[in-house]
Design a protein around this motif. Structure first.
Motif, PDB file in Angstrom:
ATOM      1  N   LEU A  45      -1.704   9.962  33.267  1.00  0.00           N
ATOM      2  CA  LEU A  45      -1.952   8.530  33.085  1.00  0.00           C
ATOM      3  C   LEU A  45      -0.754   7.839  32.449  1.00  0.00           C
ATOM      4  O   LEU A  45      -0.460   6.679  32.756  1.00  0.00           O
ATOM      5  CB  LEU A  45      -3.199   8.313  32.226  1.00  0.00           C
ATOM      6  N   TYR A  56      -5.216  12.002  39.908  1.00  0.00           N
ATOM      7  CA  TYR A  56      -5.484  10.634  40.374  1.00  0.00           C
ATOM      8  C   TYR A  56      -5.005  10.503  41.811  1.00  0.00           C
ATOM      9  O   TYR A  56      -3.832  10.712  42.114  1.00  0.00           O
ATOM     10  CB  TYR A  56      -4.754   9.631  39.491  1.00  0.00           C
ATOM     11  N   GLU A 109     -15.596   9.561  33.832  1.00  0.00           N
ATOM     12  CA  GLU A 109     -15.345   9.776  32.411  1.00  0.00           C
ATOM     13  C   GLU A 109     -14.684  11.122  32.129  1.00  0.00           C
ATOM     14  O   GLU A 109     -13.849  11.229  31.230  1.00  0.00           O
ATOM     15  CB  GLU A 109     -16.660   9.682  31.641  1.00  0.00           C
ATOM     16  N   ARG A 110     -15.056  12.148  32.911  1.00  0.00           N
ATOM     17  CA  ARG A 110     -14.570  13.501  32.642  1.00  0.00           C
ATOM     18  C   ARG A 110     -14.337  14.225  33.967  1.00  0.00           C
ATOM     19  O   ARG A 110     -14.921  13.855  35.002  1.00  0.00           O
ATOM     20  CB  ARG A 110     -15.572  14.300  31.803  1.00  0.00           C
ATOM     21  N   THR A 120      -9.320   9.865  30.025  1.00  0.00           N
ATOM     22  CA  THR A 120      -8.332   9.195  29.172  1.00  0.00           C
ATOM     23  C   THR A 120      -7.291  10.159  28.619  1.00  0.00           C
ATOM     24  O   THR A 120      -6.231   9.725  28.150  1.00  0.00           O
ATOM     25  CB  THR A 120      -9.028   8.485  28.001  1.00  0.00           C
ATOM     26  N   ASP A 121      -7.569  11.468  28.681  1.00  0.00           N
ATOM     27  CA  ASP A 121      -6.634  12.469  28.168  1.00  0.00           C
ATOM     28  C   ASP A 121      -5.775  13.099  29.266  1.00  0.00           C
ATOM     29  O   ASP A 121      -4.956  13.974  28.963  1.00  0.00           O
ATOM     30  CB  ASP A 121      -7.392  13.579  27.431  1.00  0.00           C
ATOM     31  N   ARG A 156      -2.753   2.730  36.353  1.00  0.00           N
ATOM     32  CA  ARG A 156      -3.456   3.286  35.197  1.00  0.00           C
ATOM     33  C   ARG A 156      -4.754   2.518  34.952  1.00  0.00           C
ATOM     34  O   ARG A 156      -5.809   3.122  34.700  1.00  0.00           O
ATOM     35  CB  ARG A 156      -2.569   3.225  33.949  1.00  0.00           C
ATOM     36  N   GLU A 157      -4.693   1.204  35.051  1.00  0.00           N
ATOM     37  CA  GLU A 157      -5.892   0.388  34.873  1.00  0.00           C
ATOM     38  C   GLU A 157      -6.929   0.729  35.937  1.00  0.00           C
ATOM     39  O   GLU A 157      -8.132   0.822  35.656  1.00  0.00           O
ATOM     40  CB  GLU A 157      -5.521  -1.095  34.941  1.00  0.00           C
ATOM     41  N   ARG A 214     -11.435  14.734  29.289  1.00  0.00           N
ATOM     42  CA  ARG A 214     -11.717  13.304  29.427  1.00  0.00           C
ATOM     43  C   ARG A 214     -10.611  12.686  30.288  1.00  0.00           C
ATOM     44  O   ARG A 214      -9.434  13.044  30.170  1.00  0.00           O
ATOM     45  CB  ARG A 214     -11.754  12.632  28.066  1.00  0.00           C
ATOM     46  N   LEU A 230      -8.706   4.074  35.255  1.00  0.00           N
ATOM     47  CA  LEU A 230      -9.674   4.002  34.169  1.00  0.00           C
ATOM     48  C   LEU A 230     -10.899   3.151  34.514  1.00  0.00           C
ATOM     49  O   LEU A 230     -11.853   3.100  33.737  1.00  0.00           O
ATOM     50  CB  LEU A 230      -8.998   3.447  32.914  1.00  0.00           C
ATOM     51  N   SER A 231     -10.861   2.496  35.671  1.00  0.00           N
ATOM     52  CA  SER A 231     -11.970   1.623  36.069  1.00  0.00           C
ATOM     53  C   SER A 231     -12.875   2.249  37.133  1.00  0.00           C
ATOM     54  O   SER A 231     -13.778   1.587  37.634  1.00  0.00           O
ATOM     55  CB  SER A 231     -11.416   0.294  36.609  1.00  0.00           C
TER      56      SER A 231
END
Length: 328
Positions: free
Chosen positions: A24, A151, A41-42, A19-20, A32-33, A17, A36-37
């Motif tokens: 981040l 990222y 998702e994965r 988020t993991d 970071r924001e 994911r 995540l936008s």
């Protein structure tokens, strides 16, 4: 007549994911924001696997689906990764040996980032049209994140995967007929994104954008103009109108990029693109192949589609395709 597909895609088993992702926690709050936008998702992670390791099962799968033995392959084009396993070595002929395609003409295509796969499709079509001895061409591409961080600011999050597709001189057993394809490039952006690798351990490699404002504004405006001209040129050359196009597909960068292009082009981007973005992140040259294959089930026979591809190096391509009645 040039037939394309179906596409065979291969993804590593490790599924993370977004988020993991450990990086981040190291990003400034604004980045970071942003990460995540993006609508991702994965991502899939190849760990120690090389791009050829990912490409091989994709190539085998594409040949198996076509009922073609590797020894009967006339040509194979490997879309080269951004970071080869070794300098001086040949990844294209390594794949040829592992696949068992000993009689095939083999070469690699690179230097255009995501658009390298479009250049490979154009070369494959030229081989099929120009050489009566060439009846089939396998295009293979793989994406593996070259740095520790996935990222890529300010653009996307990178995932790993591979895809392969067989092109033939007949559309009878293919998902699409390739009507036309054009590729353009502009060296002013040649090193807008880069990795300084000389005398730097690979664990410390970092993807850098030389100028984020150039990418976000100047290149975006330039790309909009390029696609407007390319699309108009290819549609007119092939006797098509904009309203004839049943679907528009492109590579997967972010939800914001899809919104930008939908507004710029005046037409929606096919939902297969956003679905694959969420599942896999940005897969470089793999993106357009998996999007094209997933969109096939939604298109009626004979429907024209536009396949757009771009790269921040910078390069652009537009392909005009027509859905066949195979697999409908």
């Amino acid at each position: 007549m040039i037939g394309i597909g179906p596409v065979t895609a291969v993804f590593p088993e490790q599924d993370l994911r977004v988020t993991d992702l450990p990086e981040l926690a190291e990003l400034p709050p604004r980045q970071r924001e942003h990460a995540l936008s993006l609508g991702i998702e994965r991502v899939r992670c190849a760990d120690g696997a090389t791009e050829v390791d990912l490409a091989l099962p994709a190539a085998r799968g594409a040949l198996a689906r076509a009922g073609l033995e590797p020894g009967a392959l006339d040509a194979m084009i490997l879309v080269q990764g951004r970071v080869p396993q070794y300098l001086l070595a040949s990844e294209a002929t390594r794949l040829q040996h592992l696949l068992g395609a000993g009689r095939a003409f083999v070469t690699g295509v690179g230097e255009l980032g995501c658009v390298s796969v479009s250049a490979a499709l154009r070369l494959a079509a030229a081989l099929l049209r120009g050489d009566p001895r060439c009846r089939n061409v396998l295009v293979v591409t793989a994406a593996r994140t070259p740095t520790r961080a996935r990222y890529r600011s300010p653009m996307t999050i990178l995932g790993d995967g591979a895809a392969a597709v067989l092109l033939t001189g007949a559309a009878a057993d293919s998902r699409y007929e390739l009507i036309d394809i054009a590729v353009r490039s502009d060296g002013r952006y040649a090193d807008l994104f880069r990795i300084d690798y000389r005398d730097v351990p690979s664990a410390r490699w970092v993807e850098e954008c030389a100028d984020e404002s150039t990418y976000s504004f100047r290149l975006a405006v330039d790309s909009s103009k390029r696609f407007a001209a390319l699309n108009a040129e290819l549609l007119a050359h092939n006797g098509l109108l904009t309203e004839d196009v049943a679907a528009t597909l492109m590579q997967n960068l972010s939800a914001g990029a899809f919104a930008f292009w939908a507004e710029s082009l005046g037409r929606p981007i096919h939902p297969a693109c956003a679905g694959n973005l969420a599942r896999y992140g940005h897969l470089g040259p793999v993106d357009v192949l998996i999007n094209l294959d997933d969109a096939a089930a939604t298109l009626p026979p004979g429907a024209p589609a536009l396949l757009l591809n771009s790269s921040p190096v910078a390069a652009w391509s537009t392909a005009v395709l027509r859905r066949t009645d195979v697999g409908v």
